[in-house]
Motif scaffolding. Structure first.
Motif: not given
Lengths: 247, 247
Positions: B1-11, B56-74
């Protein structure tokens, strides 16, 4: 008379000097802080002094008293700068002695650090390629710790320049992390010029082919390369030690 | 599931990892870019991978798909970072071999550059004082060019630590620009530890008094001091060369 308006014509002029284009056009640049001001005064290049404190006034140099807000606007430093000066660019002098040559250095901190090491280790002239970061960028000046004023810095077309100095009987050294000869094995018995390449790419092949020798710095296999300012400084240190041993 | 909100708890969690306090509490830190990710994967410290590109997904490591805006923020980089990873801090290992000791280094670029040179020049452990800049600061990690993962880095109370290693038969060297012995004249016949001081102030007197020898780097009188990362690197280079000659 104190300048209080942020839109005053002088303030606009000083702010514009933060841009390379305007420094190139005007032949002027800014310095900040007492240490750099003292160095620039000794060099006789100070054209205007700007401060909120009139104790910075110097004889025969136009002084502008401004508000702290204006000083903040024209300075780059986060901490409160107390004095800013407008200087005229230092004239390029004849190239002589040992030379350091930089091809396409992009990081102003690296350039400033290299300037400092050039002065420390017996370099007379620093030659920079056309695409190297502007020497009058305030981060370069700051990282050079004022030693900026102690070095002849010249901007050149490198392919042409390398041909010229080879005719002038220089030992022209480049760096090659993989295939270079060990730095300590290089014999120094005449004037030398050391060519350093871009942060990411190293020395370009077209320039490397013009060098008399390619050198490297012995290091662990875990490390692919050093920071370019560090690599330059180690080479200059080593060559300078050997030069002294020759005397 | 893709994270799209800048206020998501993971973000929010990832953004907070930009602060030292939160890195200290959580024992986690961020890295950016493929080069560092590969180094961290080899080291087995990657806990989460975050990207807008699922390749960028790797085996056995949790992967989070996010928007470019979130990536830029973090991310910290101005250029578009394509992948960010959450890593757990590397465990401090037993101190052994040759040591570099840093007292109150403030600039993250300097610390990162020193880490790179430590790996290059045969240092096993880097010891940093309590008040040295955070090793997990992203500028430190970036300046170290991934070599961060190749060095045992330990934070210590320096006055106590210096007493300890002297008992352990180390040659403890400090730097003194004015009164130090010439670096090249120092005889190296056992394990060494080199203590470097703060950018502006150098080695504190209270720590200098614990050193076996104070050294300096021969340089021109026009230059008062070198950049601390440059000075450290020259000393490590010189000691490492002599160590090799001993073998």
């Amino acid at each position: 008379m104190k300048i209080e308006s942020l839109t005053n014509i002088h303030v606009k002029h000083w702010v514009k000097l933060r841009e390379k284009k305007y420094r190139d056009e005007s032949g002027l640049f800014l310095i900040e802080g007492d240490h750099l001001l003292n160095e620039a005064l000794q060099k006789g290049v100070v054209k205007e002094i700007v401060s909120n404190d009139s104790s910075w006034k110097k004889e025969n140099i136009p002084f502008y008293e401004v508000t702290p807000a204006i000083l903040k606007k024209i300075s780059h430093q986060i901490s409160s700068t107390k004095v800013v000066a407008v200087c005229e660019k230092v004239k390029e002098k004849t190239i002589k002695g040992n030379i350091c040559i930089l091809d396409c250095i992009q990081d102003p901190g690296n350039l400033g650090t290299i300037i400092r090491s050039c002065v420390a280790f017996g370099i007379d002239t620093l030659v920079v390629s056309q695409d190297t970061v502007d020497v009058y960028n305030e981060k370069v000046i700051r990282a050079s710790e004022g030693l900026f004023f102690h070095l002849n810095i010249v901007r050149k077309n490198l392919p042409l320049f390398l041909e010229e100095i080879k005719k002038d009987d220089y030992l022209l050294l480049g760096t090659d992390v993989k295939n270079g000869k060990c730095l300590e094995s290089i014999e120094i018995n005449k004037k030398y010029a050391i060519l350093m390449g871009n942060e990411g790419k190293g020395v370009q092949k077209a320039l490397a082919s013009k060098c008399n020798e390619m050198v490297n710095i012995s290091m662990s296999n875990s490390c692919e390369s050093l920071n370019v300012a560090v690599a330059t400084s180690i080479i200059l240190y080593s060559l300078n030690n050997r030069k002294k041993a020759l005397k």
